[in-house]
Write a protein that holds these residues in place. Structure first.
Motif, mmCIF file in Angstrom:
data_model
loop_
_atom_site.group_PDB
_atom_site.id
_atom_site.type_symbol
_atom_site.label_atom_id
_atom_site.label_comp_id
_atom_site.label_asym_id
_atom_site.label_seq_id
_atom_site.Cartn_x
_atom_site.Cartn_y
_atom_site.Cartn_z
ATOM 1 N N LEU A 232 -4.112 -24.965 -34.592
ATOM 2 C CA LEU A 232 -4.713 -25.303 -35.880
ATOM 3 C C LEU A 232 -5.757 -26.397 -35.745
ATOM 4 O O LEU A 232 -6.851 -26.321 -36.316
ATOM 5 C CB LEU A 232 -3.628 -25.729 -36.874
ATOM 6 C CG LEU A 232 -2.791 -24.620 -37.511
ATOM 7 C CD1 LEU A 232 -1.590 -25.211 -38.240
ATOM 8 C CD2 LEU A 232 -3.637 -23.804 -38.477
ATOM 9 N N LEU A 233 -5.426 -27.441 -34.982
ATOM 10 C CA LEU A 233 -6.366 -28.548 -34.799
ATOM 11 C C LEU A 233 -7.608 -28.091 -34.040
ATOM 12 O O LEU A 233 -8.737 -28.472 -34.383
ATOM 13 C CB LEU A 233 -5.673 -29.696 -34.061
ATOM 14 C CG LEU A 233 -4.564 -30.414 -34.839
ATOM 15 C CD1 LEU A 233 -3.867 -31.433 -33.950
ATOM 16 C CD2 LEU A 233 -5.130 -31.088 -36.082
ATOM 17 N N SER A 234 -7.394 -27.281 -33.005
ATOM 18 C CA SER A 234 -8.531 -26.763 -32.244
ATOM 19 C C SER A 234 -9.411 -25.869 -33.113
ATOM 20 O O SER A 234 -10.646 -25.970 -33.087
ATOM 21 C CB SER A 234 -8.030 -25.984 -31.027
ATOM 22 O OG SER A 234 -9.096 -25.379 -30.330
ATOM 23 N N ASN A 235 -8.778 -25.000 -33.911
ATOM 24 C CA ASN A 235 -9.537 -24.127 -34.802
ATOM 25 C C ASN A 235 -10.335 -24.934 -35.819
ATOM 26 O O ASN A 235 -11.477 -24.579 -36.157
ATOM 27 C CB ASN A 235 -8.597 -23.167 -35.533
ATOM 28 C CG ASN A 235 -8.121 -22.023 -34.649
ATOM 29 O OD1 ASN A 235 -8.574 -21.862 -33.524
ATOM 30 N ND2 ASN A 235 -7.203 -21.233 -35.161
ATOM 31 N N ALA A 236 -9.736 -26.014 -36.330
ATOM 32 C CA ALA A 236 -10.434 -26.858 -37.308
ATOM 33 C C ALA A 236 -11.666 -27.493 -36.677
ATOM 34 O O ALA A 236 -12.731 -27.562 -37.303
ATOM 35 C CB ALA A 236 -9.488 -27.920 -37.846
ATOM 36 N N ASP A 237 -11.535 -27.962 -35.446
ATOM 37 C CA ASP A 237 -12.694 -28.539 -34.749
ATOM 38 C C ASP A 237 -13.801 -27.495 -34.592
ATOM 39 O O ASP A 237 -14.980 -27.777 -34.828
ATOM 40 C CB ASP A 237 -12.276 -29.056 -33.369
ATOM 41 C CG ASP A 237 -11.425 -30.320 -33.438
ATOM 42 O OD1 ASP A 237 -11.453 -30.996 -34.481
ATOM 43 O OD2 ASP A 237 -10.733 -30.611 -32.454
ATOM 44 N N HIS A 238 -13.416 -26.294 -34.181
ATOM 45 C CA HIS A 238 -14.400 -25.231 -34.017
ATOM 46 C C HIS A 238 -15.006 -24.823 -35.362
ATOM 47 O O HIS A 238 -16.196 -24.485 -35.436
ATOM 48 C CB HIS A 238 -13.761 -24.021 -33.339
ATOM 49 C CG HIS A 238 -13.452 -24.235 -31.897
ATOM 50 N ND1 HIS A 238 -12.461 -23.537 -31.224
ATOM 51 C CD2 HIS A 238 -13.984 -25.084 -30.984
ATOM 52 C CE1 HIS A 238 -12.419 -23.933 -29.969
ATOM 53 N NE2 HIS A 238 -13.318 -24.878 -29.797
ATOM 54 N N GLY A 239 -14.197 -24.847 -36.418
ATOM 55 C CA GLY A 239 -14.697 -24.509 -37.743
ATOM 56 C C GLY A 239 -15.759 -25.486 -38.206
ATOM 57 O O GLY A 239 -16.797 -25.092 -38.760
#
Length: 292
Positions: A232-239
């Motif tokens: 989730l944290l990685s996806n948020a950074d990429h988002g």
């Protein structure tokens, strides 16, 4: 600047470096209040500025469950603020072995299995039927795909999003059924969001961020909370990086004005002018004023 980009997603998406002229804007609509105030800001990139509008889909702190999101108010509020393009980012489960956690899917189709939500701005007194054969904007999808490629984020262009009601997750039998339908990801929020964006003549793109395999996967029960939070944290950074990457291309696209999404209501109104409810007509001014 030719447009304003609206971003619907998690609360942290508006935490972007270089975002200036910021502030929360309260918006009231004929369909009530949106999930939260809308965070407006300007992103300066070289000699070009992009105006952005961020809407936390579930409210700050994730207060509103999927079935209780006021989707009509969310889309109407963005339209009232002058938003022309909507980028939807949402966490989903993967329904294919080759879409592991951390993959971004630029969705191009939906199967709507929701049943407890208001799905149209129109109704008795003013009836309209818009086409949903191709429910997302391919032009906007091109910009998103280019942004993901430039960032090196694992992604797939094209995929079917199964929208379920929730808030509970699928049974194993349901998950297997959706896989048999060739669905690619499963989530709870993109419908009726995409339908309402089409009625509002907004260009809409959906980016589904895979956080875990749905329960069909034989090792689904072995996934730890820590692993899911990490994704989730990685996806948020990429988002956030995607928003920065795509903002300039989207808001300064000289071809945007001719996009077919922006004339979706051209032949959609069915009720004859003499039979239209004046109160409905007034209520729909923001959404359908171009054709009313």
């Amino acid at each position: 600047m030719t447009g304003i980009l609206g971003i619907i997603g998690g609360s942290g998406l508006y935490d972007l470096p270089g975002l200036t002229d910021t502030g929360w804007v309260a918006v009231d609509t004929p369909w009530g209040a949106p999930s939260d105030e809308i965070f407006m800001g300007t992103l300066q990139q070289g000699d070009k500025a992009s105006r952005l509008a961020f809407l936390p889909r579930h409210g700050r702190g994730h207060r509103v469950p999927p079935s209780e999101v006021n989707y009509r108010a969310n889309i109407a509020a963005l339209k009232q603020l002058g938003v022309t393009d909507v980028l939807s980012l949402s966490a989903v489960g993967g329904l294919r072995a080759d879409l592991p956690p951390g993959t971004f899917v630029v969705v191009d189709q939906f199967i709507d299995r929701t049943f407890a939500r208001e799905k149209s701005f129109f109704g008795t007194g003013l009836v309209a039927h818009v086409s949903m054969a191709r429910p997302v904007c391919p032009r906007l999808g091109d910009h998103v795909q280019a942004g993901l490629a430039a960032l090196g984020v694992p992604h797939v262009r094209g995929g079917t999003y199964l929208a379920m009601e929730g808030p509970q997750f699928s049974t194993l039998a349901e998950s297997q059924l959706y896989r048999s339908w060739n669905c690619d990801v499963i989530g709870m929020t993109n419908m009726p969001e995409a339908k309402l964006a089409r009625e509002a003549e907004l260009c809409y793109a959906s980016v589904a961020m895979v956080t875990d395999f749905d329960c069909w996967h034989p090792h689904h029960d072995d996934v730890t909370v820590e692993a899911i939070i990490g994704v989730l944290l990685s996806n948020a950074d990429h988002g956030r990086a995607l928003v920065v990457q795509a903002a300039q291309a989207v808001t300064h696209d000289v071809h945007a004005a001719g996009c077919s999404c922006r004339s979706a209501l051209q032949h959609a109104l069915i009720t004859s002018p003499t039979a239209r409810d004046p109160l409905m007509v007034e209520r729909l001014r923001t959404i359908a004023g171009r054709v009313l």
